[in-house]
Design a protein around this motif. Structure first.
Motif, PDB file in Angstrom:
ATOM      1  N   LYS A  17       0.833  -1.198   0.000  1.00 18.20           N
ATOM      2  CA  LYS A  17       0.000   0.000   0.000  1.00 18.20           C
ATOM      3  C   LYS A  17       0.873   1.256   0.000  1.00 18.20           C
ATOM      4  N   THR A  18       0.221   2.392  -0.203  1.00 13.26           N
ATOM      5  CA  THR A  18       0.920   3.676  -0.163  1.00 13.26           C
ATOM      6  C   THR A  18       0.818   4.277   1.235  1.00 13.26           C
ATOM      7  N   ALA A  19       1.963   4.629   1.787  1.00 16.24           N
ATOM      8  CA  ALA A  19       1.998   5.302   3.091  1.00 16.24           C
ATOM      9  C   ALA A  19       2.048   6.806   2.854  1.00 16.24           C
ATOM     10  N   THR A  20       1.268   7.540   3.619  1.00 17.11           N
ATOM     11  CA  THR A  20       1.283   9.005   3.523  1.00 17.11           C
ATOM     12  C   THR A  20       1.520   9.595   4.897  1.00 17.11           C
ATOM     13  N   LEU A  21       2.569  10.373   5.016  1.00 15.27           N
ATOM     14  CA  LEU A  21       2.930  11.018   6.278  1.00 15.27           C
ATOM     15  C   LEU A  21       2.772  12.520   6.105  1.00 15.27           C
ATOM     16  N   THR A  22       2.348  13.183   7.188  1.00  8.71           N
ATOM     17  CA  THR A  22       2.017  14.601   7.119  1.00  8.71           C
ATOM     18  C   THR A  22       2.944  15.439   7.976  1.00  8.71           C
ATOM     19  N   CYS A  23       3.305  16.603   7.445  1.00  8.64           N
ATOM     20  CA  CYS A  23       4.085  17.584   8.200  1.00  8.64           C
ATOM     21  C   CYS A  23       3.393  18.934   8.051  1.00  8.64           C
ATOM     22  N   GLY A 104      11.217  17.938  12.970  1.00 11.43           N
ATOM     23  CA  GLY A 104       9.972  17.578  13.638  1.00 11.43           C
ATOM     24  C   GLY A 104      10.203  16.351  14.508  1.00 11.43           C
ATOM     25  N   THR A 105       9.180  15.958  15.245  1.00 10.40           N
ATOM     26  CA  THR A 105       9.309  14.819  16.163  1.00 10.40           C
ATOM     27  C   THR A 105       9.276  13.487  15.430  1.00 10.40           C
ATOM     28  N   GLY A 106       8.819  13.516  14.179  1.00  6.15           N
ATOM     29  CA  GLY A 106       8.840  12.292  13.390  1.00  6.15           C
ATOM     30  C   GLY A 106       7.588  11.456  13.516  1.00  6.15           C
ATOM     31  N   THR A 107       7.328  10.673  12.477  1.00  2.00           N
ATOM     32  CA  THR A 107       6.239   9.700  12.473  1.00  2.00           C
ATOM     33  C   THR A 107       6.843   8.327  12.255  1.00  2.00           C
ATOM     34  N   LYS A 108       6.484   7.396  13.124  1.00  2.00           N
ATOM     35  CA  LYS A 108       6.988   6.031  12.999  1.00  2.00           C
ATOM     36  C   LYS A 108       6.092   5.245  12.062  1.00  2.00           C
ATOM     37  N   LEU A 109       6.681   4.715  11.017  1.00  2.00           N
ATOM     38  CA  LEU A 109       5.952   3.914  10.033  1.00  2.00           C
ATOM     39  C   LEU A 109       6.293   2.443  10.216  1.00  2.00           C
ATOM     40  N   GLN A 110       5.265   1.624  10.268  1.00  2.00           N
ATOM     41  CA  GLN A 110       5.442   0.175  10.343  1.00  2.00           C
ATOM     42  C   GLN A 110       4.717  -0.438   9.161  1.00  2.00           C
ATOM     43  N   VAL A 111       5.465  -1.118   8.277  1.00  2.00           N
ATOM     44  CA  VAL A 111       4.869  -1.791   7.129  1.00  2.00           C
ATOM     45  C   VAL A 111       4.737  -3.267   7.467  1.00  2.00           C
ATOM     46  N   ILE A 112       3.507  -3.738   7.440  1.00  2.00           N
ATOM     47  CA  ILE A 112       3.212  -5.103   7.874  1.00  2.00           C
ATOM     48  C   ILE A 112       3.215  -6.048   6.680  1.00  2.00           C
ATOM     49  N   PRO A 113       4.006  -7.123   6.744  1.00  2.00           N
ATOM     50  CA  PRO A 113       4.071  -8.049   5.603  1.00  2.00           C
ATOM     51  C   PRO A 113       2.719  -8.725   5.349  1.00  2.00           C
TER      52      PRO A 113
END
Lengths: 113, 122
Positions: A17-23, A104-113
């Motif tokens: 899938k496509t991950a989208t992170l916001t700042c 920024g404080t960052g966003t943690k992304l976890q990609v699940i197999p």
């Protein structure tokens, strides 16, 4: 004073899938913005830089947008892979003076197999 | 070319002792930054240098913390009378310059990080 906001909650998505992170930023208008990736126990690594006159920037499966009206940058990872799991940091330059980059404080992304 | 290096990689010390952390930036980089990161937390800015001068020391948490840079290259972060709350990973970064726009080269302030020093205060 200037403020940078990233999703504090971790983002979990399915592989492929496509991950989208916001700042989001407030109280100033940076001329450009950088995105970095940080893996656990390591320092951040530069990924992409986008300027205010560039609506979109791409690098392989990464895409960054910069909306100066909304005061927002979006970071997209298409066809996400478990190896993309990391914390992603937004980093515009600080307003005034030496314009030191501020993370920024960052966003943690976890990609699940 | 070599990246940013830091030493030691790990440091265990007793409360009340002084410690020195070293950073070797990328050759030719005029800007150098120190950050602290506690487990599971974000980057905490401590201080940065442009050349040998430190325009922004606002992040130093107390007067027990000091840093210097000599010859526009190597930097040392010193923590005196260490406390348990000083335990963290200390990261150093360097960039070609600060102030990308002011320097006329957007992106010249891209930061390159070292591997960090993990400090444990017992």
């Amino acid at each position: 004073s200037q403020k940078i906001e990233q999703n504090s909650e971790a983002l979990n998505i399915q592989e492929g899938k496509t991950a989208t992170l916001t700042c989001n930023y407030t109280n100033y208008s940076p001329a450009y913005l950088q995105w970095y990736r940080q893996d656990p126990g390591r320092g951040p690594v530069f990924l992409l830089l986008i300027r205010e006159n560039e609506k979109e920037k791409r690098k392989e499966r990464l895409k960054v947008t910069f909306d100066t009206t909304l005061k927002q940058s979006l970071f997209h990872i298409t066809a996400s892979q478990p190896a993309d799991s990391a914390t992603y940091l937004c980093a515009p330059p600080q307003a005034g003076g030496y314009q030191k980059v501020t993370f920024g404080t960052g966003t943690k992304l976890q990609v699940i197999p | 070319g070599a990246g940013v290096s830091q030493s030691p990689s790990n440091k265990v010390t007793e409360k009340g002792k002084d410690v020195e952390l070293r950073c070797d930036p990328i050759s030719g980089h005029t800007a150098l930054y120190w950050y602290r990161q506690s487990l599971g937390q974000g980057l905490e800015f401590l201080i940065y240098f442009q050349g040998n001068s430190a325009p922004d020391k606002s992040g130093l948490p107390s007067d027990r913390f000091s840093a210097e840079r000599t010859g526009g290259s190597v930097s040392t972060l010193t923590i005196q009378r260490t406390q348990q709350e000083d335990s963290a990973v200390y990261l150093c970064a360097s960039s070609l310059t600060t102030g990308g726009i002011m320097a006329g080269a957007v992106g010249s302030d891209t930061q390159y990080f070292g591997p960090g020093t993990r400090l444990t205060v017992l």
